[in-house]
Design a protein around this motif. Structure first.
Motif, PDB file in Angstrom:
ATOM      1  N   ALA A 157       0.816  -1.171  -0.056  1.00  0.00           N
ATOM      2  CA  ALA A 157      -0.106  -0.103   0.157  1.00  0.00           C
ATOM      3  C   ALA A 157       0.827   1.315   0.172  1.00  0.00           C
ATOM      4  CB  ALA A 157      -0.821   0.020   1.218  1.00  0.00           C
ATOM      5  N   ALA A 158       2.115   1.090   0.133  1.00  0.00           N
ATOM      6  CA  ALA A 158       3.173   2.206   0.303  1.00  0.00           C
ATOM      7  C   ALA A 158       2.602   3.578  -0.776  1.00  0.00           C
ATOM      8  CB  ALA A 158       4.502   1.969   0.260  1.00  0.00           C
ATOM      9  N   ASN A 159       2.581   4.713  -0.477  1.00  0.00           N
ATOM     10  CA  ASN A 159       2.300   5.725  -1.467  1.00  0.00           C
ATOM     11  C   ASN A 159       2.555   7.114  -0.654  1.00  0.00           C
ATOM     12  OD1 ASN A 159       0.780   6.908  -3.664  1.00  0.00           O
ATOM     13  ND2 ASN A 159      -0.865   7.220  -2.731  1.00  0.00           N
ATOM     14  N   SER A 160       3.630   7.226  -0.293  1.00  0.00           N
ATOM     15  CA  SER A 160       4.056   8.391   0.412  1.00  0.00           C
ATOM     16  C   SER A 160       5.411   8.593   0.630  1.00  0.00           C
ATOM     17  CB  SER A 160       3.565   8.575   2.068  1.00  0.00           C
ATOM     18  OG  SER A 160       3.797   7.377   2.587  1.00  0.00           O
ATOM     19  N   PRO A 161       6.124   8.762  -0.638  1.00  0.00           N
ATOM     20  CA  PRO A 161       7.626   8.530  -0.543  1.00  0.00           C
ATOM     21  C   PRO A 161       8.166   9.987  -0.561  1.00  0.00           C
ATOM     22  CG  PRO A 161       6.917   8.681  -2.927  1.00  0.00           C
ATOM     23  CD  PRO A 161       5.618   8.526  -2.032  1.00  0.00           C
ATOM     24  N   LEU A 162       7.410  11.331  -0.785  1.00  0.00           N
ATOM     25  CA  LEU A 162       7.825  12.592  -0.668  1.00  0.00           C
ATOM     26  C   LEU A 162       7.601  13.386   0.518  1.00  0.00           C
ATOM     27  CD1 LEU A 162       7.184  13.155  -4.718  1.00  0.00           C
ATOM     28  CD2 LEU A 162       9.378  12.382  -3.509  1.00  0.00           C
ATOM     29  N   TRP A 163       8.217  14.220   0.871  1.00  0.00           N
ATOM     30  CA  TRP A 163       7.819  14.781   2.080  1.00  0.00           C
ATOM     31  C   TRP A 163       8.517  16.195   2.192  1.00  0.00           C
ATOM     32  CZ3 TRP A 163       4.209  14.560   5.723  1.00  0.00           C
ATOM     33  CH2 TRP A 163       4.451  15.271   7.131  1.00  0.00           C
ATOM     34  N   GLN A 164       7.585  17.378   2.004  1.00  0.00           N
ATOM     35  CA  GLN A 164       8.213  18.647   1.805  1.00  0.00           C
ATOM     36  C   GLN A 164       9.147  18.960   0.690  1.00  0.00           C
ATOM     37  OE1 GLN A 164       9.546  19.813   5.992  1.00  0.00           O
ATOM     38  NE2 GLN A 164       7.541  19.750   6.535  1.00  0.00           N
ATOM     39  N   GLY A 165       8.921  18.435  -0.385  1.00  0.00           N
ATOM     40  CA  GLY A 165       9.905  18.433  -1.730  1.00  0.00           C
ATOM     41  C   GLY A 165      11.069  17.673  -1.657  1.00  0.00           C
ATOM     42  N   THR A 166      11.162  16.570  -0.586  1.00  0.00           N
ATOM     43  CA  THR A 166      12.326  15.876  -0.505  1.00  0.00           C
ATOM     44  C   THR A 166      11.855  14.478  -0.643  1.00  0.00           C
ATOM     45  OG1 THR A 166      13.366  17.386   0.740  1.00  0.00           O
ATOM     46  CG2 THR A 166      14.190  15.115   0.803  1.00  0.00           C
ATOM     47  N   ASP A 167      12.610  13.527  -1.620  1.00  0.00           N
ATOM     48  CA  ASP A 167      12.647  12.016  -1.380  1.00  0.00           C
ATOM     49  C   ASP A 167      13.074  11.314  -0.116  1.00  0.00           C
ATOM     50  OD1 ASP A 167      12.759   9.481  -1.945  1.00  0.00           O
ATOM     51  OD2 ASP A 167      12.790   9.550  -3.875  1.00  0.00           O
ATOM     52  N   THR A 168      11.952  10.896   0.744  1.00  0.00           N
ATOM     53  CA  THR A 168      12.391  10.516   2.128  1.00  0.00           C
ATOM     54  C   THR A 168      12.963   9.214   1.924  1.00  0.00           C
ATOM     55  OG1 THR A 168      10.445   9.144   2.413  1.00  0.00           O
ATOM     56  CG2 THR A 168      10.202  11.589   2.917  1.00  0.00           C
ATOM     57  N   GLY A 169      13.386   8.428   0.973  1.00  0.00           N
ATOM     58  CA  GLY A 169      14.045   7.402   0.904  1.00  0.00           C
ATOM     59  C   GLY A 169      13.119   6.008   1.430  1.00  0.00           C
ATOM     60  N   PHE A 170      11.884   6.541   2.052  1.00  0.00           N
ATOM     61  CA  PHE A 170      10.631   5.657   2.225  1.00  0.00           C
ATOM     62  C   PHE A 170       9.688   5.419   1.383  1.00  0.00           C
ATOM     63  CE2 PHE A 170      13.141   6.204   6.280  1.00  0.00           C
ATOM     64  CZ  PHE A 170      12.744   5.047   7.119  1.00  0.00           C
ATOM     65  N   ALA A 171       9.098   4.126   1.165  1.00  0.00           N
ATOM     66  CA  ALA A 171       8.037   4.148   0.269  1.00  0.00           C
ATOM     67  C   ALA A 171       6.717   4.646   0.957  1.00  0.00           C
ATOM     68  CB  ALA A 171       7.855   2.619  -0.091  1.00  0.00           C
ATOM     69  N   SER A 172       6.674   4.438   2.257  1.00  0.00           N
ATOM     70  CA  SER A 172       5.472   5.070   3.080  1.00  0.00           C
ATOM     71  C   SER A 172       6.271   5.811   4.415  1.00  0.00           C
ATOM     72  CB  SER A 172       4.589   3.768   3.737  1.00  0.00           C
ATOM     73  OG  SER A 172       3.758   4.235   4.633  1.00  0.00           O
ATOM     74  N   TRP A 173       6.339   7.154   3.824  1.00  0.00           N
ATOM     75  CA  TRP A 173       6.711   7.839   4.955  1.00  0.00           C
ATOM     76  C   TRP A 173       5.600   8.107   6.035  1.00  0.00           C
ATOM     77  CZ3 TRP A 173      11.058   9.100   7.277  1.00  0.00           C
ATOM     78  CH2 TRP A 173      10.818  10.237   7.975  1.00  0.00           C
ATOM     79  N   ARG A 174       4.231   8.146   5.672  1.00  0.00           N
ATOM     80  CA  ARG A 174       3.206   8.073   6.386  1.00  0.00           C
ATOM     81  C   ARG A 174       3.319   7.111   7.630  1.00  0.00           C
ATOM     82  NH1 ARG A 174      -0.786   4.459   6.761  1.00  0.00           N
ATOM     83  NH2 ARG A 174      -2.518   4.987   7.950  1.00  0.00           N
ATOM     84  N   THR A 175       3.799   5.951   7.535  1.00  0.00           N
ATOM     85  CA  THR A 175       3.810   4.932   8.559  1.00  0.00           C
ATOM     86  C   THR A 175       4.783   5.545   9.433  1.00  0.00           C
ATOM     87  OG1 THR A 175       3.185   3.102   7.033  1.00  0.00           O
ATOM     88  CG2 THR A 175       4.539   2.771   8.931  1.00  0.00           C
ATOM     89  N   ILE A 176       5.895   6.137   8.967  1.00  0.00           N
ATOM     90  CA  ILE A 176       6.928   6.778   9.902  1.00  0.00           C
ATOM     91  C   ILE A 176       6.540   7.780  10.774  1.00  0.00           C
ATOM     92  CG2 ILE A 176       9.303   7.389  10.347  1.00  0.00           C
ATOM     93  CD1 ILE A 176       9.036   4.617   9.104  1.00  0.00           C
ATOM     94  N   VAL A 177       5.583   8.806  10.252  1.00  0.00           N
ATOM     95  CA  VAL A 177       5.040  10.117  10.712  1.00  0.00           C
ATOM     96  C   VAL A 177       4.022   9.396  11.827  1.00  0.00           C
ATOM     97  CG1 VAL A 177       3.695  12.004  10.698  1.00  0.00           C
ATOM     98  CG2 VAL A 177       5.371  11.476   8.882  1.00  0.00           C
ATOM     99  N   PHE A 178       3.331   8.580  11.566  1.00  0.00           N
ATOM    100  CA  PHE A 178       2.118   8.165  12.413  1.00  0.00           C
ATOM    101  C   PHE A 178       2.682   7.422  13.689  1.00  0.00           C
ATOM    102  CE2 PHE A 178      -2.365   8.241  11.198  1.00  0.00           C
ATOM    103  CZ  PHE A 178      -2.960   8.387  12.396  1.00  0.00           C
TER     104      PHE A 178
END
Length: 365
Positions: A157-178
């Motif tokens: 389901a990963a669909n959040s690789p970008l954050w504030q204009g930067t590639d986070t290196g994660f496929a699901s940055w949402r999982t990390i934020v939560f």
């Protein structure tokens, strides 16, 4: 088959810049004028650049898909009327230096007072699958038996690789934020419903959280409906991929109930391994290996998906909904999940192309 309903959260992005727009109330009012939408189907979220929709209770996956398309189309049209785009991206790919205001409710104000930085950075959106259960004992059974499959669900389901204009290196940055909230991630095992109630109420009684609404485990019992809620997945770019994941969750649950009745044990994963495996799934998504709970090790994501389908094949056969599951899963594995496609489009077509793609796939155009 169990009944199910799906909740989806969306972002509102500026038509031109792709930055989050605090237009939730305006879009809700505009959407309320459309006959295709009922007011109760659209809910406010923590930040004013977010909205949530909920399908009615459904028995067939075709119903789920029809409702999601209806809701996305109507809300997308309302968003454009109010100068923004509806975006089924699980994290805002670009952000202004100014924070998005919180929605003005007593609960959200209290959350912001307690954790201002966390709430300001909560520009993330998920998909929640509610499964109708006959009793809370069944809910605990499903929580315990679905836990081992969380890494595979997060990865697909990963669909959040970008954050504030930067590639986070994660496929699901949402999982990390939560995961930064105090009660989040994979749930522990519970002995029974009384054990669940005792332990969750103790969190509130000890003033460690404000209320049980702040229990953000990937799977939890609903306090308001006779459902168990699976909330580990990022919101999906494509509506048919949301239907796919909802269908997989229901198949896992249906098979779990059947296996419990026949005394067939499910996969067992230690809590520390499960937490690490979820992190790994969020990091790599569908591009690498994922933790296979049946074999207890990392395997290619396609192999893990095949093992999962094999484990629910009796339920899949009973459901008669193979056409909603197998071809869409094969396409996802072939073309990549939302995170992979976001990166590919950004690389090939730049920021403008990415925002257009997110907007178009959100409404199925």
């Amino acid at each position: 088959m169990l009944t199910l309903g799906v909740e989806e959260e969306y972002l509102l992005l500026d038509l031109d810049t792709g930055l989050p727009r605090a237009r939730a109330e305006q879009v809700r009012r505009t959407a309320g004028l459309q006959p295709a939408l009922a007011e109760a189907e659209i809910q406010r979220e923590l930040l004013q650049a977010q909205l949530e929709v909920a399908t009615p209770v459904c028995r067939e996956l075709e119903e789920v898909g029809g409702h999601l398309l209806r809701l996305r189309h109507a809300l997308g049209a309302a968003a454009v009327t109010d100068g923004c785009r509806l975006a089924a991206s699980a994290a805002a790919p670009f952000a202004d230096r100014l924070t998005v205001p919180i929605t003005d409710t007593a609960r959200y104000r209290a959350m912001h007072t307690d954790a201002p930085q966390l709430t300001d950075e909560q520009l993330i959106t998920g998909m929640h699958v509610h499964l109708g259960i006959p009793d809370r004992a069944t809910g605990i059974l499903l929580m315990n038996r679905l836990r081992p499959w969380l890494p595979v669900l997060v990865a697909l389901a990963a669909n959040s690789p970008l954050w504030q204009g930067t590639d986070t290196g994660f496929a699901s940055w949402r999982t990390i934020v939560f995961s930064r909230w105090p009660v989040s991630g994979p749930p522990p095992r519970f002995e029974n419903a009384a054990d669940y109630d005792r332990r969750t109420r103790a969190l509130v009684a000890r003033r460690l959280i404000h209320d049980r609404g702040q229990i953000y485990w990937h799977i939890r019992l609903s306090d308001h409906y006779p459902t168990v809620e699976v909330r580990a997945m990022d919101v999906q770019l494509r509506p048919d991929e949301a239907v796919l994941l909802a269908g997989i969750v229901r198949l896992l649950a249906d098979q779990a109930i059947s296996d419990e009745r026949t005394g067939r044990p499910g996969p067992a994963v230690e809590p520390e391994a499960l937490a690490a495996a979820v992190w790994h799934g969020a990091r790599h998504g569908s591009t690498s290996e994922v933790f296979d709970p049946v074999h207890g090790r990392l395997v290619a994501v396609g192999d893990a998906a095949a093992t999962m389908l094999d484990s629910v094949d009796p339920a899949l056969t009973r459901s008669g909904e193979r056409r909603h599951i197998v071809p869409v899963l094969e396409r996802l594995l072939r073309e990549g999940n939302g995170a992979t496609r976001q990166r590919r489009v950004l690389r090939e077509h730049g920021r403008e192309g990415l925002i257009a793609m997110i907007s178009d796939q959100t409404t199925g155009t």
